[in-house]
Design a protein around this motif. Sequence first.
Motif, PDB file in Angstrom:
ATOM      1  N   GLU A 277       6.182  -4.721 -10.323  1.00 45.20           N
ATOM      2  CA  GLU A 277       7.642  -4.642 -10.217  1.00 45.20           C
ATOM      3  C   GLU A 277       8.078  -3.427  -9.404  1.00 45.20           C
ATOM      4  N   ARG A 278       7.426  -2.266  -9.658  1.00 40.70           N
ATOM      5  CA  ARG A 278       7.825  -1.045  -8.959  1.00 40.70           C
ATOM      6  C   ARG A 278       7.417  -1.097  -7.479  1.00 40.70           C
ATOM      7  N   PHE A 279       6.232  -1.608  -7.182  1.00 38.10           N
ATOM      8  CA  PHE A 279       5.827  -1.731  -5.781  1.00 38.10           C
ATOM      9  C   PHE A 279       6.743  -2.701  -5.034  1.00 38.10           C
ATOM     10  N   PHE A 280       7.147  -3.767  -5.691  1.00 38.14           N
ATOM     11  CA  PHE A 280       8.094  -4.724  -5.099  1.00 38.14           C
ATOM     12  C   PHE A 280       9.430  -4.034  -4.836  1.00 38.14           C
ATOM     13  N   GLU A 281       9.895  -3.279  -5.807  1.00 45.40           N
ATOM     14  CA  GLU A 281      11.145  -2.544  -5.646  1.00 45.40           C
ATOM     15  C   GLU A 281      11.054  -1.587  -4.459  1.00 45.40           C
ATOM     16  N   TRP A 282       9.900  -0.923  -4.324  1.00 43.55           N
ATOM     17  CA  TRP A 282       9.710   0.004  -3.202  1.00 43.55           C
ATOM     18  C   TRP A 282       9.779  -0.729  -1.867  1.00 43.55           C
ATOM     19  N   CYS A 283       9.124  -1.879  -1.774  1.00 43.22           N
ATOM     20  CA  CYS A 283       9.173  -2.648  -0.538  1.00 43.22           C
ATOM     21  C   CYS A 283      10.618  -3.018  -0.187  1.00 43.22           C
ATOM     22  N   LEU A 284      11.375  -3.439  -1.178  1.00 42.81           N
ATOM     23  CA  LEU A 284      12.743  -3.887  -0.932  1.00 42.81           C
ATOM     24  C   LEU A 284      13.701  -2.737  -0.636  1.00 42.81           C
ATOM     25  N   GLN A 285      13.617  -1.665  -1.426  1.00 44.77           N
ATOM     26  CA  GLN A 285      14.672  -0.656  -1.417  1.00 44.77           C
ATOM     27  C   GLN A 285      14.226   0.723  -0.931  1.00 44.77           C
ATOM     28  N   GLY A 286      12.930   0.987  -0.919  1.00 46.42           N
ATOM     29  CA  GLY A 286      12.459   2.304  -0.522  1.00 46.42           C
ATOM     30  C   GLY A 286      12.650   3.336  -1.608  1.00 46.42           C
ATOM     31  N   ASP A 287      12.586   4.595  -1.202  1.00 45.78           N
ATOM     32  CA  ASP A 287      12.685   5.721  -2.124  1.00 45.78           C
ATOM     33  C   ASP A 287      14.104   6.296  -2.119  1.00 45.78           C
ATOM     34  N   ASP A 288      14.356   7.221  -3.028  1.00 47.72           N
ATOM     35  CA  ASP A 288      15.692   7.798  -3.168  1.00 47.72           C
ATOM     36  C   ASP A 288      15.616   9.304  -2.961  1.00 47.72           C
ATOM     37  N   GLY A 289      15.993   9.763  -1.773  1.00 51.27           N
ATOM     38  CA  GLY A 289      15.978  11.198  -1.496  1.00 51.27           C
ATOM     39  C   GLY A 289      14.632  11.731  -1.070  1.00 51.27           C
ATOM     40  N   VAL A 290      13.601  10.920  -1.130  1.00 50.43           N
ATOM     41  CA  VAL A 290      12.271  11.240  -0.625  1.00 50.43           C
ATOM     42  C   VAL A 290      11.802  10.011   0.150  1.00 50.43           C
ATOM     43  N   ALA A 291      10.671  10.101   0.776  1.00 51.53           N
ATOM     44  CA  ALA A 291      10.134   8.933   1.476  1.00 51.53           C
ATOM     45  C   ALA A 291       8.616   8.999   1.486  1.00 51.53           C
ATOM     46  N   LEU A 292       8.001   7.918   1.079  1.00 50.13           N
ATOM     47  CA  LEU A 292       6.542   7.861   1.019  1.00 50.13           C
ATOM     48  C   LEU A 292       6.004   6.943   2.100  1.00 50.13           C
ATOM     49  N   GLU A 293       4.894   7.353   2.695  1.00 52.24           N
ATOM     50  CA  GLU A 293       4.248   6.523   3.698  1.00 52.24           C
ATOM     51  C   GLU A 293       2.757   6.438   3.412  1.00 52.24           C
ATOM     52  N   VAL A 294       2.188   5.274   3.714  1.00 53.01           N
ATOM     53  CA  VAL A 294       0.756   5.029   3.556  1.00 53.01           C
ATOM     54  C   VAL A 294       0.134   5.087   4.941  1.00 53.01           C
ATOM     55  N   LEU A 295      -0.804   6.022   5.146  1.00 54.12           N
ATOM     56  CA  LEU A 295      -1.366   6.270   6.462  1.00 54.12           C
ATOM     57  C   LEU A 295      -2.821   5.829   6.547  1.00 54.12           C
ATOM     58  N   ASP A 296      -3.195   5.353   7.723  1.00 49.91           N
ATOM     59  CA  ASP A 296      -4.553   4.884   7.981  1.00 49.91           C
ATOM     60  C   ASP A 296      -5.143   5.700   9.133  1.00 49.91           C
ATOM     61  N   PHE A 297      -6.139   6.524   8.812  1.00 48.51           N
ATOM     62  CA  PHE A 297      -6.849   7.291   9.837  1.00 48.51           C
ATOM     63  C   PHE A 297      -8.288   6.797   9.999  1.00 48.51           C
ATOM     64  N   SER A 298      -8.560   5.592   9.521  1.00 47.66           N
ATOM     65  CA  SER A 298      -9.938   5.099   9.547  1.00 47.66           C
ATOM     66  C   SER A 298     -10.460   4.887  10.961  1.00 47.66           C
ATOM     67  N   LYS A 299      -9.561   4.609  11.899  1.00 50.09           N
ATOM     68  CA  LYS A 299      -9.987   4.374  13.271  1.00 50.09           C
ATOM     69  C   LYS A 299      -9.495   5.469  14.221  1.00 50.09           C
ATOM     70  N   ALA A 300      -8.863   6.486  13.671  1.00 45.89           N
ATOM     71  CA  ALA A 300      -8.324   7.565  14.496  1.00 45.89           C
ATOM     72  C   ALA A 300      -9.336   8.714  14.626  1.00 45.89           C
ATOM     73  N   ARG A 301      -9.217   9.468  15.710  1.00 47.64           N
ATOM     74  CA  ARG A 301     -10.035  10.661  15.880  1.00 47.64           C
ATOM     75  C   ARG A 301      -9.450  11.778  15.025  1.00 47.64           C
ATOM     76  N   THR A 302     -10.292  12.425  14.259  1.00 44.57           N
ATOM     77  CA  THR A 302      -9.856  13.529  13.407  1.00 44.57           C
ATOM     78  C   THR A 302     -10.815  14.705  13.621  1.00 44.57           C
ATOM     79  N   PRO A 303     -10.430  15.892  13.184  1.00 46.43           N
ATOM     80  CA  PRO A 303     -11.318  17.056  13.332  1.00 46.43           C
ATOM     81  C   PRO A 303     -12.445  17.091  12.292  1.00 46.43           C
ATOM     82  N   LEU A 304     -12.558  16.033  11.505  1.00 46.55           N
ATOM     83  CA  LEU A 304     -13.573  16.005  10.441  1.00 46.55           C
ATOM     84  C   LEU A 304     -14.873  15.409  10.944  1.00 46.55           C
TER      85      LEU A 304
END
Length: 591
Positions: free
Chosen positions: A80-107
């Motif tokens: 329910e909460r993940f669905f709500e997030w997809c529909l409405q987003g966050d309130d006063g903050v913002a969360l993002e899911v990032l994918d660096f699996s194929k990106a060049r990193t300093p690691l």
Amino acid sequence: MNSRAVRTTPFFDRIRSIGYQPFIQIGIQSETATDFVICHTQQELARFADALGALPQLGQSPFLMGLHAAMSLEFYDAGERFFEWCLQGDDGVALEVLDFSKARTPLAFPLEFPLFVLFTSPAATAAQNPSDRAEGLSRLISMYHATSGNDAMRWTLMEGAALGASKYYGHIGEYAAAMANIRLALNYAPKSIHLRAAEHALELALGGKPVPDRLRKFIGKDNGALMGRICPEPFKRFDVGPSGETLLCCGHWLPTPVGNIMTQEVGDVLNSHAARKIRASMLDGSFKYCNHLECTALIQGYLPKKEQVTDPVLRRAIDRGELDIDKVEQMLFAFDQSCNLSCPSCRVERIIERPDVRDAKTEVVTNKLMPLLSGLKLLDINPAGEVFSSKPSRRILELVNRQDCPDLVIDIISNATLFTEKEWANLPNLKGMVRAVRVSTDGATKPTFEKLRRLASWEVFVRNMEFLGGLRASGEIRQLKMSFTYQVDNFREMKQFVEFGRRFNADFVIFERLQNLGAFSWDEFRSKAVHLSDHALHDEFLGVIRDRVFGQQIVWHDFEWEGAAALSEEDASERMKTTVDMTQFIGAGGA
């Protein structure tokens, strides 16, 4: 929000200091700083859930609330909460899911898991759209699917996230995208009652078929289909499972335990936190701990309407929200799996309890359960094994009597292969107390019976059924039921089974779909589960259940396929009222 606004250096520095990528890494970024909440491995799951719960930003982000619910094993709420997030987003903050699996990193090593960044800076919280957020949720699911290890935590994440994705994509009509997420998650939570409900609803939707109202919330918004109903079971029932775990309904339909009588006192279990949560879910219309796909009461629609309820316990719950109870009316005793058979739909081998375990359980029966029995109206015994192979089951049947249990009636579940005239004669104290005997058998012919009732003899079974039919004819038992779990090996005998039941004076014959109780791999289960829409013989199965014989009063079933013969909802509800009215049986029987 633009992912380029993420300051990645703090993430990489923290990972470098750890020496590996933690399973979950949430970076909380303000304009000047990045703080982390980290779960290195699944061994820290409980501690991580507590840390999430303490975050000041938790209430501002439905995503974080969904993650916290998943870590707390509240999967319906997580969806329910993940669905709500997809529909409405966050309130006063913002969360993002990032994918660096194929990106060049300093690691020096690849980043397999997603990174989660929570922006608290107003400048960084530019609006994301629902599609972006849903893609982020799907990204989480696919990335964790592509890795290995931490299987327990992966399961908790996958189930809640996939349910949320299913609800969002189903809501916008993208059923294939919803199904892709559900199918990935089922690799980790194959027995999930919520994912299976979503899968079935999506199969119907993808096939252009109507989705039952009760299942629509698994692929979209909750339509309130159950808001006006209540299930009495969690307010009336106390089911004891094989390990002492206690449930408030049939374990297939409501599998969440509320305690354990091997380690706790009955009073502590009765109104435990889990028990109260389950009862609350009957009032808020979510029924979120229930198996919506397979519960017969939900399928046939015979749950009572709230406005029609007169029972005082239920009335107090509905009117005043009272969730505690001081007694129960019904116990399902499934405390012992011992059985003389090893039916392939139930187990892979014959099960006989060890003597020390058997004796400990018998002691629990005497010291803990007997005081509870004196106030019971119904004892249902023993769906986990065979009542006549079980010492704890025999003990409880030896102890009950009309003087100590004045209002009690008993329903016995048996495979009937040991239910002989001699065994019945050994229990004279049950005279007038047995309301019903339910015989579980999955065939109407000798070859099918002996294949699906491994170690059983057809001739012995028929002889014992004739004895039981005689008890029913004389009124010594007030109801005789015969049940049939349909699957690929027996579905062609379903119509014949109705007449087979009549031969022994059965009041009802019951048809229930095959479930995977742990005896099959999921591939084996799907090969046998002819009720699944993608089974090669599903259309032939549908042809069988369209026969009008299955619409008779004698037949109970869980069919919900288009064209299947069935009673009307009103007739099913009336039959249910008559069947569960236990007062008509008290003191009845051969005198």
